[in-house]
Design a protein around this motif. Structure first.
Motif, PDB file in Angstrom:
ATOM      1  N   ASN A  83     -96.242   3.044  16.951  1.00 40.48           N
ATOM      2  CA  ASN A  83     -95.734   3.347  18.288  1.00 40.48           C
ATOM      3  C   ASN A  83     -96.638   4.294  19.059  1.00 40.48           C
ATOM      4  O   ASN A  83     -96.548   4.361  20.287  1.00 40.48           O
ATOM      5  CB  ASN A  83     -94.322   3.938  18.194  1.00 40.48           C
ATOM      6  CG  ASN A  83     -93.252   2.868  18.174  1.00 40.48           C
ATOM      7  OD1 ASN A  83     -92.868   2.342  19.217  1.00 40.48           O
ATOM      8  ND2 ASN A  83     -92.797   2.517  16.983  1.00 40.48           N
ATOM      9  N   LEU A  84     -97.486   5.024  18.363  1.00 45.90           N
ATOM     10  CA  LEU A  84     -98.407   5.932  19.046  1.00 45.90           C
ATOM     11  C   LEU A  84     -99.709   5.260  19.463  1.00 45.90           C
ATOM     12  O   LEU A  84    -100.582   5.918  20.038  1.00 45.90           O
ATOM     13  CB  LEU A  84     -98.695   7.150  18.167  1.00 45.90           C
ATOM     14  CG  LEU A  84     -97.567   8.188  18.112  1.00 45.90           C
ATOM     15  CD1 LEU A  84     -97.890   9.277  17.108  1.00 45.90           C
ATOM     16  CD2 LEU A  84     -97.314   8.787  19.492  1.00 45.90           C
ATOM     17  N   ASP A 110     -94.927   3.467  22.683  1.00 45.15           N
ATOM     18  CA  ASP A 110     -94.744   4.803  23.233  1.00 45.15           C
ATOM     19  C   ASP A 110     -96.079   5.450  23.578  1.00 45.15           C
ATOM     20  O   ASP A 110     -96.180   6.199  24.553  1.00 45.15           O
ATOM     21  CB  ASP A 110     -93.993   5.687  22.234  1.00 45.15           C
ATOM     22  CG  ASP A 110     -92.624   5.113  21.890  1.00 45.15           C
ATOM     23  OD1 ASP A 110     -92.017   4.481  22.770  1.00 45.15           O
ATOM     24  OD2 ASP A 110     -92.173   5.295  20.744  1.00 45.15           O
ATOM     25  N   GLY A 111     -97.107   5.156  22.785  1.00 49.50           N
ATOM     26  CA  GLY A 111     -98.424   5.727  23.051  1.00 49.50           C
ATOM     27  C   GLY A 111     -98.969   5.323  24.405  1.00 49.50           C
ATOM     28  O   GLY A 111     -99.681   6.105  25.055  1.00 49.50           O
ATOM     29  N   GLY A 112     -98.659   4.120  24.861  1.00 48.18           N
ATOM     30  CA  GLY A 112     -99.092   3.681  26.185  1.00 48.18           C
ATOM     31  C   GLY A 112     -98.458   4.519  27.282  1.00 48.18           C
ATOM     32  O   GLY A 112     -99.102   4.859  28.279  1.00 48.18           O
ATOM     33  N   ARG A 113     -97.189   4.881  27.087  1.00 45.96           N
ATOM     34  CA  ARG A 113     -96.508   5.717  28.076  1.00 45.96           C
ATOM     35  C   ARG A 113     -97.034   7.154  28.030  1.00 45.96           C
ATOM     36  O   ARG A 113     -97.094   7.830  29.060  1.00 45.96           O
ATOM     37  CB  ARG A 113     -94.996   5.684  27.845  1.00 45.96           C
ATOM     38  CG  ARG A 113     -94.440   4.268  27.908  1.00 45.96           C
ATOM     39  CD  ARG A 113     -92.935   4.222  27.935  1.00 45.96           C
ATOM     40  NE  ARG A 113     -92.485   2.841  27.894  1.00 45.96           N
ATOM     41  CZ  ARG A 113     -92.483   2.010  28.925  1.00 45.96           C
ATOM     42  NH1 ARG A 113     -92.909   2.446  30.101  1.00 45.96           N
ATOM     43  NH2 ARG A 113     -92.065   0.777  28.809  1.00 45.96           N
ATOM     44  N   VAL A 114     -97.397   7.602  26.846  1.00 48.28           N
ATOM     45  CA  VAL A 114     -98.013   8.926  26.734  1.00 48.28           C
ATOM     46  C   VAL A 114     -99.326   8.956  27.503  1.00 48.28           C
ATOM     47  O   VAL A 114     -99.604   9.893  28.263  1.00 48.28           O
ATOM     48  CB  VAL A 114     -98.235   9.302  25.259  1.00 48.28           C
ATOM     49  CG1 VAL A 114     -99.107  10.553  25.151  1.00 48.28           C
ATOM     50  CG2 VAL A 114     -96.902   9.531  24.550  1.00 48.28           C
ATOM     51  N   ILE A 143     -90.301  12.146  26.812  1.00 43.58           N
ATOM     52  CA  ILE A 143     -89.410  11.033  26.472  1.00 43.58           C
ATOM     53  C   ILE A 143     -90.128  10.046  25.560  1.00 43.58           C
ATOM     54  O   ILE A 143     -89.581   9.574  24.558  1.00 43.58           O
ATOM     55  CB  ILE A 143     -88.904  10.325  27.747  1.00 43.58           C
ATOM     56  CG1 ILE A 143     -87.963  11.248  28.522  1.00 43.58           C
ATOM     57  CG2 ILE A 143     -88.174   9.029  27.392  1.00 43.58           C
ATOM     58  CD1 ILE A 143     -87.565  10.715  29.888  1.00 43.58           C
ATOM     59  N   ALA A 144     -91.371   9.708  25.892  1.00 41.54           N
ATOM     60  CA  ALA A 144     -92.138   8.745  25.100  1.00 41.54           C
ATOM     61  C   ALA A 144     -92.466   9.286  23.718  1.00 41.54           C
ATOM     62  O   ALA A 144     -92.419   8.556  22.711  1.00 41.54           O
ATOM     63  CB  ALA A 144     -93.429   8.363  25.842  1.00 41.54           C
ATOM     64  N   ALA A 145     -92.805  10.577  23.654  1.00 42.07           N
ATOM     65  CA  ALA A 145     -93.215  11.168  22.373  1.00 42.07           C
ATOM     66  C   ALA A 145     -92.035  11.433  21.445  1.00 42.07           C
ATOM     67  O   ALA A 145     -92.219  11.559  20.233  1.00 42.07           O
ATOM     68  CB  ALA A 145     -93.986  12.462  22.620  1.00 42.07           C
ATOM     69  N   ALA A 146     -90.824  11.509  22.000  1.00 39.58           N
ATOM     70  CA  ALA A 146     -89.663  11.886  21.186  1.00 39.58           C
ATOM     71  C   ALA A 146     -89.396  10.897  20.062  1.00 39.58           C
ATOM     72  O   ALA A 146     -89.050  11.303  18.945  1.00 39.58           O
ATOM     73  CB  ALA A 146     -88.424  12.007  22.084  1.00 39.58           C
ATOM     74  N   GLY A 147     -89.546   9.591  20.325  1.00 46.62           N
ATOM     75  CA  GLY A 147     -89.284   8.586  19.295  1.00 46.62           C
ATOM     76  C   GLY A 147     -90.190   8.736  18.084  1.00 46.62           C
ATOM     77  O   GLY A 147     -89.696   8.866  16.939  1.00 46.62           O
ATOM     78  N   PRO A 148     -91.523   8.719  18.270  1.00 52.04           N
ATOM     79  CA  PRO A 148     -92.417   8.930  17.123  1.00 52.04           C
ATOM     80  C   PRO A 148     -92.191  10.267  16.421  1.00 52.04           C
ATOM     81  O   PRO A 148     -92.326  10.358  15.199  1.00 52.04           O
ATOM     82  CB  PRO A 148     -93.811   8.869  17.757  1.00 52.04           C
ATOM     83  CG  PRO A 148     -93.635   8.004  18.962  1.00 52.04           C
ATOM     84  CD  PRO A 148     -92.271   8.330  19.478  1.00 52.04           C
TER      85      PRO A 148
END
Length: 367
Positions: free
Chosen positions: A155-156, A163-167, A101-106
């Motif tokens: 975002n990564l 999003d990178g924090g969630r990854v 889910i987090a990686a999908a945006g980037p």
């Protein structure tokens, strides 16, 4: 989100624009007009921002559609001057699902940049667009491509709330408990915030604003994880308010005012022949009083957009419902009967009392 208006509905997800977004467009128009002296440049600047935020919507839809695949619904996507925000109903507990889910945006942003790059190549407009008019169009496309590259890269960054924090958290959660993984990811985010803050002092105030944004996001994520950990394994029935008052939809608002002044309760379940039909909130009551007086019926002022909880479900699952609506009270129902109320205040009181009891010394045994 307050002060936002819906502009579209895509795949069942509302796309909204916050009122402050208009300030961004006005600021861009002013800067471009001041720099070039022409309204044409101002208009192009505004159009470019609109295209940028169209790709931001695609970025957020990447998160939302992958989340839907895992059974997590997205309430809405809201465009703010600082970017887009997808409001998911919850984050999945499975680290692999959170990772995707987090990686999908980037990944969507990279795909958009790739498509724009292929368009530039096909038009022979890379690396340098040619021609007086079409050259300007392809420079526009080139700028949009680099913005999407920057959006993906930013975002990564391995720091909340990006999003990178969630990854990072999802990867750590494979090796350690979820709250501990969140704590480590939040600390990493705060480290990045300090680094950006120091660089900002010497190079650009914008970096200081980014540092503040990251610090607050990391702190908020860490605090929320601690709360969820504290609520883990605790049923709603242990923390709900069981001594509460209710009102009828046909009663006048003066009845609600009377109950508010008589005690500590501010929100009231509205029951029609024992069936829950709404929640009369303090805020809704005040708004209705200012518009129509105290003798109007409660059904015109009650909040119909409410959610309920079951006494046997876990507090950690019910807590997000207190954040999804303006209504800050969740009625607790068992077999269609309201048996309690759940509010942020009583959850905080419950946690405080639980922590105090845990910290109390054990009584010594007497010989």
């Amino acid at each position: 989100m307050r002060w936002s208006v819906r502009i579209a509905r895509i795949a069942g997800i509302e796309v909204r624009v916050h009122a402050t977004f208009a300030l961004l467009l006005l600021w861009v128009a002013y800067v471009e007009r001041a720099a070039s002296g022409t309204m044409r440049a101002a208009l192009i600047g505004v159009i470019f921002i609109l295209f940028v935020f169209a790709t931001v919507v695609l970025h957020e839809l990447g998160h939302a559609l992958v989340a839907q695949r895992y059974g997590v619904q997205t309430k809405e996507i809201t465009l703010l001057p600082i970017g887009g925000v997808s409001r998911l109903e919850r984050m999945p507990e499975d680290p692999r699902q959170e990772l995707w889910i987090a990686a999908a945006g980037p990944m969507v942003s990279v795909a958009v940049a790739g498509l724009l790059f292929l368009a530039l190549l096909a038009a022979g407009a890379w690396p340098a667009p040619a021609g007086p008019w079409w050259g300007g169009v392809w420079r526009f496309v080139q700028r949009l491509m680099w913005v999407n590259v920057a959006l993906a890269a930013f975002n990564l960054l391995p720091a909340f709330p990006m999003d990178g924090g969630r990854v990072v958290r999802s990867l750590l959660a494979r090796k350690m408990p979820y709250p501990q993984a969140t704590e480590w990811a939040a600390r990493l985010g705060q480290g990045f915030a300090l680094a950006f803050g120091i660089l900002g002092v010497f190079y650009s105030p914008i970096l200081i604003l980014i540092a503040l944004f990251i610090w607050l996001g990391a702190s908020s994520e860490g605090a929320e994880a601690q709360v969820r950990a504290g609520l883990s394994g605790i049923p709603v029935k242990d923390a709900m308010v069981t001594d509460f008052r209710s009102v009828s939809p046909e009663e006048p608002l003066s009845r609600g005012v009377e109950l508010v002044l008589a005690g500590a309760q501010e929100d009231f379940p509205v029951l029609d022949d024992g069936k829950l039909v709404g929640v009369l909130t303090r805020r809704g009551m005040l708004v209705a009083l200012s518009r129509g007086g105290a003798e109007q019926p409660i059904y015109g002022a009650m909040d119909r957009d409410f959610q309920t909880a079951d006494p046997s479900e876990m507090l950690s699952d019910a807590l997000p419902r207190l954040r999804e609506r303006e209504c800050q009270t969740v009625p607790v129902e068992r077999d269609g009967v309201v048996v309690g109320l759940l509010t942020r205040e009583n959850i905080s009181d419950f946690l405080a009392i639980r922590a105090a009891r845990a910290a109390a010394p054990e009584p010594r045994a007497h010989a």
